[in-house]
Design a protein around this motif. Structure first.
Motif, mmCIF file in Angstrom:
data_model
loop_
_atom_site.group_PDB
_atom_site.id
_atom_site.type_symbol
_atom_site.label_atom_id
_atom_site.label_comp_id
_atom_site.label_asym_id
_atom_site.label_seq_id
_atom_site.Cartn_x
_atom_site.Cartn_y
_atom_site.Cartn_z
ATOM 1 N N ARG A 78 -2.143 13.189 5.534
ATOM 2 C CA ARG A 78 -1.688 13.726 6.816
ATOM 3 C C ARG A 78 -2.848 13.607 7.800
ATOM 4 N NH1 ARG A 78 0.856 19.815 7.685
ATOM 5 N NH2 ARG A 78 1.633 19.501 9.819
ATOM 6 N N ILE A 79 -2.621 12.965 8.922
ATOM 7 C CA ILE A 79 -3.682 12.717 9.892
ATOM 8 C C ILE A 79 -3.430 13.605 11.111
ATOM 9 C CG2 ILE A 79 -4.877 10.991 11.275
ATOM 10 C CD1 ILE A 79 -3.749 8.871 9.333
ATOM 11 N N LEU A 80 -4.421 14.427 11.436
ATOM 12 C CA LEU A 80 -4.270 15.440 12.481
ATOM 13 C C LEU A 80 -5.381 15.327 13.514
ATOM 14 C CD1 LEU A 80 -3.828 18.452 10.033
ATOM 15 C CD2 LEU A 80 -1.965 17.302 11.222
ATOM 16 N N ALA A 81 -5.093 15.793 14.721
ATOM 17 C CA ALA A 81 -6.116 15.891 15.757
ATOM 18 C C ALA A 81 -5.713 16.980 16.742
ATOM 19 C CB ALA A 81 -6.285 14.568 16.493
ATOM 20 N N PHE A 82 -6.679 17.813 17.133
ATOM 21 C CA PHE A 82 -6.442 18.719 18.251
ATOM 22 C C PHE A 82 -6.493 17.895 19.535
ATOM 23 C CE2 PHE A 82 -8.536 22.652 16.070
ATOM 24 C CZ PHE A 82 -7.396 22.820 15.299
ATOM 25 N N VAL A 83 -5.579 18.154 20.451
ATOM 26 C CA VAL A 83 -5.627 17.543 21.772
ATOM 27 C C VAL A 83 -5.603 18.659 22.806
ATOM 28 C CG1 VAL A 83 -4.551 15.405 20.985
ATOM 29 C CG2 VAL A 83 -3.112 17.229 21.938
ATOM 30 N N ARG A 84 -5.997 18.312 24.024
ATOM 31 C CA ARG A 84 -6.158 19.330 25.065
ATOM 32 C C ARG A 84 -5.828 18.726 26.416
ATOM 33 N NH1 ARG A 84 -11.938 22.566 25.857
ATOM 34 N NH2 ARG A 84 -11.142 24.318 27.106
ATOM 35 N N HIS A 85 -5.348 19.550 27.331
ATOM 36 C CA HIS A 85 -5.042 19.050 28.678
ATOM 37 C C HIS A 85 -6.303 18.412 29.256
ATOM 38 C CE1 HIS A 85 -3.720 18.713 32.782
ATOM 39 N NE2 HIS A 85 -2.527 19.203 32.466
ATOM 40 N N PRO A 86 -6.191 17.202 29.813
ATOM 41 C CA PRO A 86 -7.388 16.526 30.328
ATOM 42 C C PRO A 86 -8.186 17.336 31.333
ATOM 43 C CG PRO A 86 -5.603 14.955 30.127
ATOM 44 C CD PRO A 86 -5.015 16.310 29.828
ATOM 45 N N ARG A 87 -7.529 18.102 32.197
ATOM 46 C CA ARG A 87 -8.290 18.902 33.166
ATOM 47 C C ARG A 87 -9.182 19.906 32.456
ATOM 48 N NH1 ARG A 87 -3.403 19.048 36.129
ATOM 49 N NH2 ARG A 87 -3.010 21.206 35.502
ATOM 50 N N ALA A 162 -5.373 9.792 23.299
ATOM 51 C CA ALA A 162 -4.330 9.008 22.633
ATOM 52 C C ALA A 162 -4.920 7.759 22.000
ATOM 53 C CB ALA A 162 -3.229 8.645 23.621
ATOM 54 N N ALA A 163 -5.864 7.111 22.706
ATOM 55 C CA ALA A 163 -6.449 5.874 22.196
ATOM 56 C C ALA A 163 -7.254 6.112 20.928
ATOM 57 C CB ALA A 163 -7.338 5.237 23.260
ATOM 58 N N LYS A 164 -7.856 7.297 20.803
ATOM 59 C CA LYS A 164 -8.682 7.582 19.640
ATOM 60 C C LYS A 164 -7.880 8.109 18.452
ATOM 61 C CE LYS A 164 -12.862 8.616 19.635
ATOM 62 N NZ LYS A 164 -14.197 9.248 19.626
ATOM 63 N N THR A 165 -6.585 8.331 18.652
ATOM 64 C CA THR A 165 -5.791 8.924 17.582
ATOM 65 C C THR A 165 -4.699 7.994 17.073
ATOM 66 O OG1 THR A 165 -4.376 10.008 19.255
ATOM 67 C CG2 THR A 165 -6.211 11.287 18.345
ATOM 68 N N ARG A 166 -4.856 6.694 17.318
ATOM 69 C CA ARG A 166 -3.858 5.757 16.806
ATOM 70 C C ARG A 166 -4.478 4.387 16.604
ATOM 71 N NH1 ARG A 166 -0.499 5.672 22.456
ATOM 72 N NH2 ARG A 166 -1.776 4.134 23.535
ATOM 73 N N MET A 228 -1.557 12.312 29.345
ATOM 74 C CA MET A 228 -0.587 13.188 29.995
ATOM 75 C C MET A 228 0.825 12.898 29.491
ATOM 76 S SD MET A 228 -2.459 15.038 32.198
ATOM 77 C CE MET A 228 -1.508 15.568 33.623
ATOM 78 N N GLN A 229 1.140 11.616 29.340
ATOM 79 C CA GLN A 229 2.466 11.226 28.892
ATOM 80 C C GLN A 229 2.622 11.419 27.394
ATOM 81 O OE1 GLN A 229 2.785 7.173 30.289
ATOM 82 N NE2 GLN A 229 3.159 7.788 32.414
ATOM 83 N N ALA A 230 1.610 11.048 26.624
ATOM 84 C CA ALA A 230 1.723 11.107 25.163
ATOM 85 C C ALA A 230 1.861 12.533 24.654
ATOM 86 C CB ALA A 230 0.515 10.434 24.519
ATOM 87 N N PHE A 231 1.199 13.491 25.310
ATOM 88 C CA PHE A 231 1.154 14.855 24.785
ATOM 89 C C PHE A 231 1.935 15.854 25.629
ATOM 90 C CE2 PHE A 231 -3.127 12.950 23.626
ATOM 91 C CZ PHE A 231 -2.678 12.485 22.392
ATOM 92 N N GLY A 232 2.681 15.361 26.613
ATOM 93 C CA GLY A 232 3.568 16.220 27.381
ATOM 94 C C GLY A 232 2.890 17.139 28.364
ATOM 95 N N TYR A 233 1.767 16.689 28.945
ATOM 96 C CA TYR A 233 1.081 17.509 29.945
ATOM 97 C C TYR A 233 1.559 17.150 31.356
ATOM 98 C CZ TYR A 233 -2.232 18.974 26.321
ATOM 99 O OH TYR A 233 -2.809 19.507 25.195
ATOM 100 N N ASP A 234 1.455 18.103 32.241
ATOM 101 C CA ASP A 234 1.786 17.809 33.644
ATOM 102 C C ASP A 234 0.737 18.415 34.562
ATOM 103 O OD1 ASP A 234 2.360 20.554 33.659
ATOM 104 O OD2 ASP A 234 4.500 20.222 33.377
#
Length: 234
Positions: A78-87, A162-166, A228-234
């Motif tokens: 199972r491959i996991l990563a925490f992601v965070r809003h870019p701002r 996104a680029a670092k997690t795929r 923003m698109q990959a992780f559903g941020y706005d």
């Protein structure tokens, strides 16, 4: 990063997303054949060796992990990563790097303009000043200048999450840190007793994500459009 054979998961540690907290929290639960790179005293030493020997280190992306261990070793993991809003992530980066640079300046009795003027000499002697993000902070008068500084764009911390997690064949499961409160996913993964600490806090708050100007927010949204698109941020 964590390569946990015992629990069959890989954790990708993206910059300024809470990865240090998870790695430090996981360490007491790690088993003898689990690998942690970075964040703990042993992990930092191991990261230096593994980077030199195998090209793996604390912030390795999935492409680097796959290249080092091979696709077969990742099968069934199972491959996991925490992601965070870019701002929020880049505001945290600004605070982190700014704290390091300003702390160094105070320790050595120097001003930021003085460091800027003698950066070539000083950076040759002090590695943290050589980081692209550090140089961007040193050369900038404010957050807007920092995010637009050309040196920052060479820093791995400014790369798309996104680029670092795929890779061409694999993609990590993104865990938005904004959604972790109340979630039991880490307890289910590690142990019911697992508690996620809050490690590696920025010692200086120079910018809060809520205070980022509309122009700077638009710049970051454009630069990190993929996230923003990959992780559903706005």
């Amino acid at each position: 990063m964590i390569f946990a054979r015992s629990r069959r998961f890989v954790f990708i540690h993206l910059h300024k997303t809470g990865g240090t907290s998870f790695e430090q929290g996981y360490e007491p639960f790690a088993r003898w054949d689990d690998l942690i790179l970075g964040s703990t005293p042993h992990g930092e030493q191991a990261s230096t060796y593994f980077q030199r020997r195998f090209g793996l280190y604390k912030h390795s992306g999935l492409d680097e992990i796959e290249a080092a261990v091979g696709a077969d070793a990742l099968e069934g993991m199972r491959i996991l990563a925490f992601v965070r809003h870019p701002r929020a992530r880049i505001a945290s980066l600004y605070n982190f790097v700014g704290g390091i640079v300003l702390g160094w300046a105070e320790k050595h009795g120097m001003t930021l303009p003085a460091i800027r003027a003698d950066w070539a000499t000083l950076s040759a002697q002090h590695g943290q000043l050589r980081w692209p993000a550090s140089r961007a902070f040193i050369e900038s008068d404010d957050f807007g200048g920092f995010i637009r500084n050309r040196h920052l764009h060479y820093d791995a911390a400014f790369r798309s999450q996104a680029a670092k997690t795929r890779t061409a064949t694999l993609a990590a499961e993104p865990l938005r840190i904004e959604d972790m409160a109340g979630s039991t996913i880490l307890q289910d993964l590690v142990d019911p007793a697992f508690v996620l600490p809050h490690a590696n806090r920025s010692h200086r708050i120079l910018m809060r994500s809520a205070d980022i100007t509309a122009a700077d927010a638009a710049f970051l949204a454009d630069h990190f459009r993929e996230d923003m698109q990959a992780f559903g941020y706005d």
